[in-house]
Design a protein around this motif. Structure first.
Motif, short mmCIF file in Angstrom:
data_model
loop_
_atom_site.label_atom_id
_atom_site.label_comp_id
_atom_site.label_asym_id
_atom_site.label_seq_id
_atom_site.Cartn_x
_atom_site.Cartn_y
_atom_site.Cartn_z
N PRO A 112 0.82 -1.22 0.00
CA PRO A 112 0.00 0.00 0.00
C PRO A 112 0.85 1.27 0.00
CG PRO A 112 -0.52 -1.43 1.91
CD PRO A 112 0.50 -2.15 1.08
N GLN A 113 2.04 1.16 0.62
CA GLN A 113 2.91 2.35 0.70
C GLN A 113 3.38 2.79 -0.68
OE1 GLN A 113 3.30 -0.56 2.24
NE2 GLN A 113 3.96 -0.35 4.35
N LEU A 114 3.26 1.89 -1.70
CA LEU A 114 3.81 2.21 -3.02
C LEU A 114 2.74 2.49 -4.06
CD1 LEU A 114 6.74 -0.36 -3.31
CD2 LEU A 114 6.79 1.98 -2.48
N ALA A 115 1.51 2.69 -3.61
CA ALA A 115 0.42 2.92 -4.57
C ALA A 115 0.77 4.07 -5.53
CB ALA A 115 -0.89 3.20 -3.84
N ASP A 116 1.52 5.05 -5.04
CA ASP A 116 1.87 6.20 -5.89
C ASP A 116 2.99 5.88 -6.88
OD1 ASP A 116 0.05 7.71 -4.62
OD2 ASP A 116 1.48 8.65 -3.22
N SER A 118 3.24 3.27 -8.80
CA SER A 118 2.77 2.64 -10.02
C SER A 118 2.44 3.70 -11.05
CB SER A 118 1.53 1.80 -9.72
OG SER A 118 1.00 1.28 -10.92
N THR A 119 2.62 3.34 -12.32
CA THR A 119 2.26 4.29 -13.37
C THR A 119 0.74 4.25 -13.62
OG1 THR A 119 2.96 2.55 -14.87
CG2 THR A 119 4.44 4.41 -14.62
N LEU A 120 0.06 3.29 -12.99
CA LEU A 120 -1.40 3.24 -13.13
C LEU A 120 -2.06 3.98 -11.96
CD1 LEU A 120 -0.45 0.76 -14.94
CD2 LEU A 120 -2.81 0.01 -14.69
N LYS A 121 -3.34 4.34 -12.18
CA LYS A 121 -4.04 5.09 -11.13
C LYS A 121 -4.15 4.24 -9.87
CE LYS A 121 -7.11 7.39 -14.40
NZ LYS A 121 -8.01 6.74 -15.34
N PRO A 122 -4.01 4.86 -8.69
CA PRO A 122 -4.06 4.09 -7.44
C PRO A 122 -5.31 3.21 -7.34
CG PRO A 122 -3.42 6.35 -6.99
CD PRO A 122 -3.73 6.29 -8.46
N GLU A 123 -6.46 3.71 -7.81
CA GLU A 123 -7.69 2.89 -7.65
C GLU A 123 -7.65 1.62 -8.51
OE1 GLU A 123 -7.64 6.03 -8.74
OE2 GLU A 123 -9.05 6.37 -10.39
N VAL A 124 -6.82 1.65 -9.58
CA VAL A 124 -6.72 0.46 -10.45
C VAL A 124 -5.84 -0.61 -9.78
CG1 VAL A 124 -5.90 -0.37 -12.70
CG2 VAL A 124 -7.06 1.83 -12.53
N VAL A 125 -4.84 -0.16 -9.02
CA VAL A 125 -3.86 -1.14 -8.51
C VAL A 125 -3.91 -1.36 -6.99
CG1 VAL A 125 -2.19 -0.90 -10.38
CG2 VAL A 125 -2.08 0.68 -8.45
N SER A 126 -4.58 -0.48 -6.25
CA SER A 126 -4.51 -0.65 -4.79
C SER A 126 -5.13 -1.98 -4.39
CB SER A 126 -5.18 0.52 -4.06
OG SER A 126 -6.54 0.48 -4.32
N GLY A 127 -4.46 -2.68 -3.50
CA GLY A 127 -4.94 -4.00 -3.05
C GLY A 127 -4.59 -5.12 -4.02
N CYS A 253 5.03 -7.29 -17.08
CA CYS A 253 3.95 -6.31 -17.17
C CYS A 253 3.30 -6.15 -15.79
CB CYS A 253 2.95 -6.79 -18.21
SG CYS A 253 1.54 -5.74 -18.40
N ALA A 254 3.02 -7.29 -15.13
CA ALA A 254 2.40 -7.24 -13.79
C ALA A 254 3.33 -6.54 -12.80
CB ALA A 254 2.10 -8.66 -13.32
N ALA A 255 4.65 -6.71 -13.02
CA ALA A 255 5.62 -6.10 -12.12
C ALA A 255 5.45 -4.59 -12.12
CB ALA A 255 7.03 -6.47 -12.55
N GLN A 256 5.27 -4.04 -13.29
CA GLN A 256 5.18 -2.58 -13.39
C GLN A 256 3.93 -2.05 -12.67
OE1 GLN A 256 7.47 -0.48 -14.12
NE2 GLN A 256 6.08 1.23 -13.74
N LEU A 257 2.89 -2.91 -12.58
CA LEU A 257 1.69 -2.49 -11.85
C LEU A 257 2.02 -2.18 -10.40
CD1 LEU A 257 -0.78 -5.29 -13.04
CD2 LEU A 257 -0.57 -3.00 -13.98
N THR A 258 3.04 -2.88 -9.89
CA THR A 258 3.36 -2.73 -8.47
C THR A 258 4.35 -1.60 -8.22
OG1 THR A 258 5.28 -4.17 -8.45
CG2 THR A 258 3.14 -5.23 -8.23
N GLY A 259 4.72 -0.89 -9.25
CA GLY A 259 5.59 0.27 -9.05
C GLY A 259 6.96 0.06 -9.62
N SER A 260 7.57 -1.09 -9.35
CA SER A 260 8.91 -1.33 -9.88
C SER A 260 9.20 -2.81 -9.96
CB SER A 260 9.97 -0.69 -8.99
OG SER A 260 11.26 -1.14 -9.38
N ILE A 261 9.93 -3.17 -10.99
CA ILE A 261 10.39 -4.54 -11.14
C ILE A 261 11.31 -4.91 -9.97
CG2 ILE A 261 12.43 -4.01 -12.55
CD1 ILE A 261 11.53 -6.31 -14.41
N GLY A 262 11.85 -3.91 -9.32
CA GLY A 262 12.75 -4.14 -8.18
C GLY A 262 12.05 -4.61 -6.92
N MET A 263 10.71 -4.77 -6.99
CA MET A 263 9.94 -5.19 -5.81
C MET A 263 9.52 -6.65 -5.87
SD MET A 263 9.67 -2.70 -3.72
CE MET A 263 8.51 -3.48 -2.60
#
Ligand code: NAD
Length: 362
Positions: A112-116, A118-127, A253-263
């Motif tokens: 949740p701390q990384l919702a910002d 992601s390059t996608l809107k927080p409501e699309v990826v949160s949770g 692709c899914a990795a980028q949803l979470t903000g970074s491939i480094g996660m």
């Protein structure tokens, strides 16, 4: 009895991020009494430089003998001119194949701390909490015939072959269904059955295996649609099961949803649940040697190792909570940096996780 862990730092940022994951293992061993013996060996370009082969016999022997392997990443421009048979990636593919690591588990979970971030809107990826189950020892990456041949006309032709047997499809589907049973009981099988006969068979076998799991809802999706749906409405997915190449691409692709491939961590398991654990990212030559890489995917790979091979789910939870605690302190490596956070290097992030682990206690 002690568990034997083999560390393969690899190339590029591999040694930098793995050093932080090893700090976590050492903390679990020295401060919390986990019985671990830790060994280290070479794989990839560094192994080629030392031994003339990306998968030296000593590394393979240790990998066979150990309970679990922790890998950084392999490859880099230095080794690209080499013949494909001795390129770093060949060492990794060889190790996966030698250990029979057919099931690649790639969770994409958004802290949740990384919702910002992601390059996608927080409501699309949160949770977001998806598990991609990728077949790892078959498909087009291993199929024969393969290679580049010269035709009579002098023109060259490249060949790779997509091939799956029914038993290969069945065993990876069973892994996906079993895991879905512990989650929200939904499996989406991704194929390209409209144009590839091999994946028509994939769909047929997935459907047949599904009848053994009446409480799990099975759906099918073509890979092109799956790529689109992943960025349109990713939370519709729970467990996704797919082929080696489709899984490779969709999980980045899914990795980028979470903000970074480094996660993102991953686990590759064989039939005995022996596992190799590694971040899903590569050796990131563009940032190697600068101490700025994100070590959290490597550290979260340790959590997966604790959960899936070492039988230590409580310790796995603690490592994940320690990562969350470091993020709560607003510490970020450059790839996940955001307004109002403190940008730190690889080692400082690793130290923060270890300090949080000690604070969480038993
Ligand atoms: P990559 O994953 O190494 O890098 C892609 C991008 O993500 C780069 O901009 C990189 O700086 C960034 N990145 C990756 N990991 C990061 C981290 N932990 N922290 C911060 N940023 C990070 O993919 P690539 O550039 O396509 O490949 C580079 C090399 O890695 C190639 O030689 C490739 O063959 C190899 N590779 C190895 C593996 C593996 O060992 N499992 C997987 C993929 C690629």
């Amino acid at each position: 009895m002690s568990k034997q862990i083999l560390i393969l730092p690899g190339d590029g940022i591999g040694p930098e991020i793995v050093a932080e994951a090893v700090k976590v293992l050492v903390c679990l061993r020295d401060d919390f009494g986990l019985a671990l013996d830790i060994y280290e060996a070479l794989l990839g370009g560094s192994a080629y430089d030392e031994h003339g082969h990306p998968l030296p016999e000593e590394t393979l022997r240790l990998a066979h003998d150990c309970d679990a392997v922790l890998l950084g990443a392999v490859g880099g421009p230095k080794w690209e001119p080499l013949d494909i048979s001795v390129r770093p990636e060949k060492g990794l593919l060889g190790l996966r194949s030698e250990l029979g690591l057919f099931a690649n588990l790639r969770p994409a979970i958004l802290f949740p701390q990384l919702a910002d971030a992601s390059t996608l809107k927080p409501e699309v990826v949160s949770g977001l909490d998806i598990l991609i189950v990728r077949e790892l020892t078959g498909g087009i990456y291993f199929g024969r015939p393969r290679g580049v041949e010269t035709l009579d006309s002098g023109e060259r032709r490249g060949i790779n072959t997509l091939v799956y047997t029914e038993s290969e499809i069945e065993r990876i589907c069973r892994v996906a269904f079993d895991l879905a049973g512990k989650r929200s009981k939904r499996v989406c099988s991704v194929d390209k059955a409209n144009v590839l006969e091999c994946t028509e068979l994939w769909r047929e076998v997935a459907t047949r295996v599904g009848t053994d799991y009446p409480d799990i809802e099975l759906s099918h999706m073509y890979v092109d649609n799956a790529a689109m749906q992943l960025v349109r409405a990713p939370k519709q997915f729970d467990v996704v099961v797919t082929t080696n190449m489709f899984g490779d691409i969709l999980s980045d692709c899914a990795a980028q949803l979470t903000g970074s491939i480094g996660m993102l961590p991953s686990a590759s398991l064989n039939a005995e649940e022996k596992g190799m654990y590694e971040p899903i990212h590569g050796s990131a030559p563009d940032i190697a040697g600068r101490g700025v890489a994100n070590p959290l995917a490597a550290i979260l790979s340790v959590a997966m190792m604790l959960r899936y091979t070492l039988g230590e789910p409580v310790q796995a939870d603690r490592v994940e909570r320690a990562v969350a605690a470091a993020l709560d302190q607003r510490l970020r490596t450059a790839d996940i940096a955001a307004k109002g956070t403190e940008t730190v290097g690889t080692a400082r992030m690793g130290d923060a996780v270890v300090a949080a682990l000690r604070e969480i206690g038993d």
